[in-house]
Design an enzyme around this catalytic site. Sequence first.
Site: not given
Length: 388
Positions: A42, A193, A219, A244, A295
Amino acid sequence: MKISDIRLTIVGIPRTTGFVSKHGIVEVLTDEGLTGVGEMSDFSHLPHYSLDTRDLEQNLRELLVGKNPLNMMPIAKELLANFPESLYLYEKGSVVRSGVDMALHDLCAKYMGQSVAELLGGRHEEKIKVCYPIFRHRFMEEVEENLEVVRMQYQKGFDVFRLYVGKNVDADEAFLDRVEQEFGSKVQIKSLDFSNLLDWKESLRVIKRLSRFNFQLIESPAKANDFEGLYQLRVRVDQPVSEHIWSFRQQYEIIKRDALDIFNISPVFLGGITGARKAAAAAEVAGKGCLIGTTQELSIGTAAMAHLGVSLNNLTLVSDPTGPELYAGDVVNQRVQYEKGYLLVPDRNKAGLGIDLDYDLLEKYRVPDLCWANVSVHQLQDRTKTAN
């Protein structure tokens, strides 16, 4: 065994939304006839720039041809020196390193006659629980569209969902209310998120507004690399906070401040399986759990995450790899399989990642390069078919 050549094929695979994501399929060839396959997953992310494909392929040849692929750690070190970290989630160097590292793991496991999970030390499970993403609401009209996504995926066995939030909070609230009314406890929301779109104070206001709904964690609720902001939010909310991990410097700063509860670990953001394992080990030493992030990979990248996930001691939360369910096509003979909301790890009796390229499909989806031409920043950010 020596690496004899590198092949890089760029493919454009349409998502079910119509957005075309571009991926680099890496083949590492050897003088003994074995080939490892990896995925630069991606590339169609911000920042809005691309790489010269043929230049990249030639650079990788110069770096790798003649090397012993079993020396994965020295190779990882050299790749990092040439494609360094930049303290940014979607930096292209990490994507490049991840594709090569994945292919090396596939190749070395094939050479040893075992699966990648066994190469990593063995499996705790044969599957990992995953969630299906619900993409960010921009308009109230999208609430019903996203409810239909939940209905369809629930029928296919997915009962946990991850909701991207923060652009239209009225719509986010309406969606959560409708899901609760229609599904009750049959469906769970894994996370809200924020994708680093809001600063931590704005995110906190949204969390408080949506706190009447049940969700498991929060997140990316602060701007990228705002370590103090992550900490300030974490001590003000009841739910665990996740982010992340995209560099070891970032992870060090987060651990130092005790700013997270859960580390979101994904090979594509850490330069491959090698980097992801190091990040998971650092989290374990710090007493933190992990989930496998995404991703939105194709089947090659998703298989790599499945092997990684079942080999970890501290995979404690529902993970994210459902990419193959979001694409209208793929480049393998058989896609990874999902069952009752779980990602199944490919057969342990099949060496490597357990995924074989389909060269007819590779040719079908081949595109000339990684250029995005007239695709807008809005489309790259939210993966929409058309700009609004």
